[in-house]
Design an enzyme around this catalytic site. Structure first.
Site, PDB file in Angstrom:
ATOM      1  N   ARG A 233       6.931  -0.747  -1.713  1.00 53.11           N
ATOM      2  CA  ARG A 233       8.038  -0.286  -2.554  1.00 53.11           C
ATOM      3  C   ARG A 233       8.669  -1.517  -3.204  1.00 53.11           C
ATOM      4  O   ARG A 233       8.815  -2.564  -2.556  1.00 53.11           O
ATOM      5  CB  ARG A 233       9.113   0.442  -1.713  1.00 53.11           C
ATOM      6  CG  ARG A 233       8.729   1.838  -1.254  1.00 53.11           C
ATOM      7  CD  ARG A 233       8.612   2.827  -2.407  1.00 53.11           C
ATOM      8  NE  ARG A 233       8.266   4.183  -1.967  1.00 53.11           N
ATOM      9  CZ  ARG A 233       7.031   4.677  -1.891  1.00 53.11           C
ATOM     10  NH1 ARG A 233       6.001   3.916  -2.214  1.00 53.11           N
ATOM     11  NH2 ARG A 233       6.828   5.926  -1.518  1.00 53.11           N
ATOM     12  N   HIS A 281       2.063   2.296  -9.948  1.00 57.41           N
ATOM     13  CA  HIS A 281       2.258   3.032  -8.694  1.00 57.41           C
ATOM     14  C   HIS A 281       1.161   4.080  -8.465  1.00 57.41           C
ATOM     15  O   HIS A 281       1.422   5.287  -8.499  1.00 57.41           O
ATOM     16  CB  HIS A 281       3.651   3.692  -8.669  1.00 57.41           C
ATOM     17  CG  HIS A 281       4.044   4.110  -7.261  1.00 57.41           C
ATOM     18  ND1 HIS A 281       5.348   4.180  -6.837  1.00 57.41           N
ATOM     19  CD2 HIS A 281       3.302   4.469  -6.181  1.00 57.41           C
ATOM     20  CE1 HIS A 281       5.389   4.578  -5.574  1.00 57.41           C
ATOM     21  NE2 HIS A 281       4.145   4.759  -5.159  1.00 57.41           N
TER      22      HIS A 281
HETATM   23  P1  NDP Z   1       3.632   4.207   8.244  1.00 60.02           P
HETATM   24  O1  NDP Z   1       4.907   4.938   8.240  1.00 60.02           O
HETATM   25  O2  NDP Z   1       2.427   4.834   8.871  1.00 60.02           O
HETATM   26  O3  NDP Z   1       3.835   2.782   8.948  1.00 60.02           O
HETATM   27  C1  NDP Z   1       4.861   1.923   8.607  1.00 60.02           C
HETATM   28  C2  NDP Z   1       4.576   0.537   9.187  1.00 60.02           C
HETATM   29  O4  NDP Z   1       5.657  -0.340   8.836  1.00 60.02           O
HETATM   30  C3  NDP Z   1       4.492   0.545  10.699  1.00 60.02           C
HETATM   31  O5  NDP Z   1       3.575  -0.428  11.148  1.00 60.02           O
HETATM   32  C4  NDP Z   1       5.916   0.136  11.094  1.00 60.02           C
HETATM   33  O6  NDP Z   1       6.025  -0.476  12.356  1.00 60.02           O
HETATM   34  C5  NDP Z   1       6.219  -0.870  10.023  1.00 60.02           C
HETATM   35  N1  NDP Z   1       7.670  -1.040   9.889  1.00 60.02           N
HETATM   36  C6  NDP Z   1       8.582  -0.129   9.489  1.00 60.02           C
HETATM   37  N2  NDP Z   1       9.819  -0.660   9.506  1.00 60.02           N
HETATM   38  C7  NDP Z   1       9.670  -1.930   9.929  1.00 60.02           C
HETATM   39  C8  NDP Z   1      10.579  -2.990  10.165  1.00 60.02           C
HETATM   40  N3  NDP Z   1      11.894  -2.851   9.974  1.00 60.02           N
HETATM   41  N4  NDP Z   1      10.084  -4.169  10.611  1.00 60.02           N
HETATM   42  C9  NDP Z   1       8.761  -4.317  10.838  1.00 60.02           C
HETATM   43  N5  NDP Z   1       7.838  -3.348  10.629  1.00 60.02           N
HETATM   44  C10 NDP Z   1       8.290  -2.176  10.187  1.00 60.02           C
HETATM   45  O7  NDP Z   1       3.332   3.811   6.724  1.00 60.02           O
HETATM   46  P2  NDP Z   1       1.950   3.830   5.927  1.00 60.02           P
HETATM   47  O8  NDP Z   1       1.076   2.742   6.426  1.00 60.02           O
HETATM   48  O9  NDP Z   1       1.395   5.188   5.868  1.00 60.02           O
HETATM   49  O10 NDP Z   1       2.493   3.487   4.453  1.00 60.02           O
HETATM   50  C11 NDP Z   1       3.256   2.322   4.194  1.00 60.02           C
HETATM   51  C12 NDP Z   1       3.999   2.464   2.899  1.00 60.02           C
HETATM   52  O11 NDP Z   1       3.100   2.373   1.793  1.00 60.02           O
HETATM   53  C13 NDP Z   1       4.680   3.818   2.658  1.00 60.02           C
HETATM   54  O12 NDP Z   1       5.910   3.915   3.355  1.00 60.02           O
HETATM   55  C14 NDP Z   1       4.902   3.786   1.164  1.00 60.02           C
HETATM   56  O13 NDP Z   1       6.135   3.171   0.853  1.00 60.02           O
HETATM   57  C15 NDP Z   1       3.752   2.918   0.654  1.00 60.02           C
HETATM   58  N6  NDP Z   1       2.770   3.700  -0.111  1.00 60.02           N
HETATM   59  C16 NDP Z   1       2.492   3.296  -1.394  1.00 60.02           C
HETATM   60  C17 NDP Z   1       1.562   3.962  -2.140  1.00 60.02           C
HETATM   61  C18 NDP Z   1       1.191   3.474  -3.489  1.00 60.02           C
HETATM   62  O14 NDP Z   1       0.458   4.159  -4.189  1.00 60.02           O
HETATM   63  N7  NDP Z   1       1.642   2.313  -3.906  1.00 60.02           N
HETATM   64  C19 NDP Z   1       0.867   5.156  -1.619  1.00 60.02           C
HETATM   65  C20 NDP Z   1       1.214   5.478  -0.264  1.00 60.02           C
HETATM   66  C21 NDP Z   1       2.144   4.774   0.447  1.00 60.02           C
HETATM   67  P3  NDP Z   1       5.761   0.372  13.708  1.00 60.02           P
HETATM   68  O15 NDP Z   1       4.268   0.564  13.744  1.00 60.02           O
HETATM   69  O16 NDP Z   1       6.233  -0.504  14.779  1.00 60.02           O
HETATM   70  O17 NDP Z   1       6.501   1.667  13.554  1.00 60.02           O
END
Ligand code: NDP
Length: 318
Positions: A233, A281
């Site tokens: 994002r 995006h």
């Molecule tokens: P998930 O919700 O499956 O995982 C999120 C990851 O981020 C987890 O490893 C989580 O840690 C980590 N995380 C969250 N908050 C923190 C923090 N404060 N500090 C450290 N680590 C953190 O997400 P996805 O992998 O499915 O997707 C990631 C992002 O990709 C989506 O939220 C979206 O914004 C973006 N996206 C973009 C797209 C595009 O076309 N550009 C398409 C799809 C998604 P933990 O494992 O410990 O919970």
């Protein structure tokens, strides 16, 4: 969990400015012939809506949907659905969890990382100048790629990157284990993970904790000349600082799929930076043919009074 077979009750409303309604309707109707599916523009009575399949619905979209039982986010990032004031409390929000979507994202990340690792932006610029500019290739094991965010998409991308022979570091909130990836967790590890990267890949969700996580100070901790890939994002990065650091070459190059404001406004400085690749995006999208089954299963669960799968935690923001 055994999936119930009860016929779903009620109507599903669809909203997305990016996804094709008829394609999604066909895919879902094949699984749930009894479900009434309407486009948001066709809703006569919001009280009839039991399920919402949405991507970035506008403010007040859920007003008067008093009988809503399930919200399905048409993607992985749910930031447009948490902390809204038009949603009744307690309605489960699910995300799409689709290996095809993770593969599409991993493909984009792999392409971006390989492009930087093989100095393709340098050769593109040299070609524009008609220059035969030899730069000796680096071996992948000399290149460290740090992936921030090891969720369903991030973990797959990190795994695919290490398969290419890169040294891959991963960072997440709680400890993770991914074959071939050196995983770190917690805020205290972040600066070191950033500082070691030749290529830094952002795959974190937008939450109160991640907004502006890559502020000027942290961007300044990147290795001189390192590349940034943001598929997460735009809000994660201080965009003004990013532009300043790209201008002076402290950040050597960037591949940006997401922005603070989308669409990126005409005339924005990022458009004309020679060391920036911009895509609108679309690093990964929800795929109807592979996602419809899990959406249908969740609708069946709800109609049978059972909890759905892939529910996000609104208090965590992802
Ligand atoms: P998930 O919700 O499956 O995982 C999120 C990851 O981020 C987890 O490893 C989580 O840690 C980590 N995380 C969250 N908050 C923190 C923090 N404060 N500090 C450290 N680590 C953190 O997400 P996805 O992998 O499915 O997707 C990631 C992002 O990709 C989506 O939220 C979206 O914004 C973006 N996206 C973009 C797209 C595009 O076309 N550009 C398409 C799809 C998604 P933990 O494992 O410990 O919970």
């Amino acid at each position: 969990m055994m999936k119930p077979e009860a016929a779903p009750l009620g109507t599903l409303a669809f909203y997305s400015d990016f996804d094709d309604f008829e394609t999604w309707k066909r895919a879902l109707q094949a699984q749930l012939p009894d479900l009434k599916i309407v486009h948001a523009s066709e809703i006569d009575n919001p009280q009839e809506i039991a399920y919402a399949l949405v991507w970035k619905p506008p403010a007040r979209f859920f007003d008067r949907m008093e009988n809503l039982r399930l919200i399905v986010n048409l993607g992985a990032g749910v930031d447009s659905l948490v902390n809204r004031d038009d949603l009744p409390a307690g309605i489960p929000i699910t995300r799409i969890t689709d290996p095809q979507m993770a593969r599409m994202m991993a493909g984009y990340v792999l392409f971006s990382v390989l492009r930087h690792a093989r100095d393709i932006p340098f050769f593109e610029q040299a070609q524009r100048l008609g220059k035969w500019a030899y730069r000796h290739p680096r071996s992948p094991d000399e290149i460290t790629v740090s992936v921030l965010g090891l969720g369903q998409l991030g973990a797959k991308a990190a795994y695919e990157l290490q398969r290419q022979g890169f040294k891959v570091l991963g960072w997440s909130r709680s400890p993770a284990q991914i074959e071939g990836v050196e995983c770190h967790s917690g805020i205290e590890a972040l600066d070191s993970v950033i500082g070691q990267a030749d290529i830094l890949v952002l795959m974190l969700p937008h939450t109160p904790q991640t907004v502006n996580l890559l502020n000027r100070e942290r961007l300044g901790k990147m290795k001189p000349g390192a590349a940034l890939v943001n598929v997460a994002r735009g809000s994660l990065v201080d965009q003004t600082a990013l532009i300043d650091l790209l201008k002076i070459g402290h950040i050597g190059a960037a591949t940006l799929d997401v922005f603070e404001r989308e669409p990126l406004p005409a005339g924005h400085p990022l458009w004309s930076m020679p060391n920036v690749l911009i895509t609108p995006h679309l690093a990964s999208v929800a795929i109807p043919s592979s996602s419809a089954t899990q959406i249908a299963a969740n609708i069946r669960c709800i109609s049978a009074g059972m909890p759905p799968d892939n529910v996000i935690d609104p208090s965590r923001g992802y």
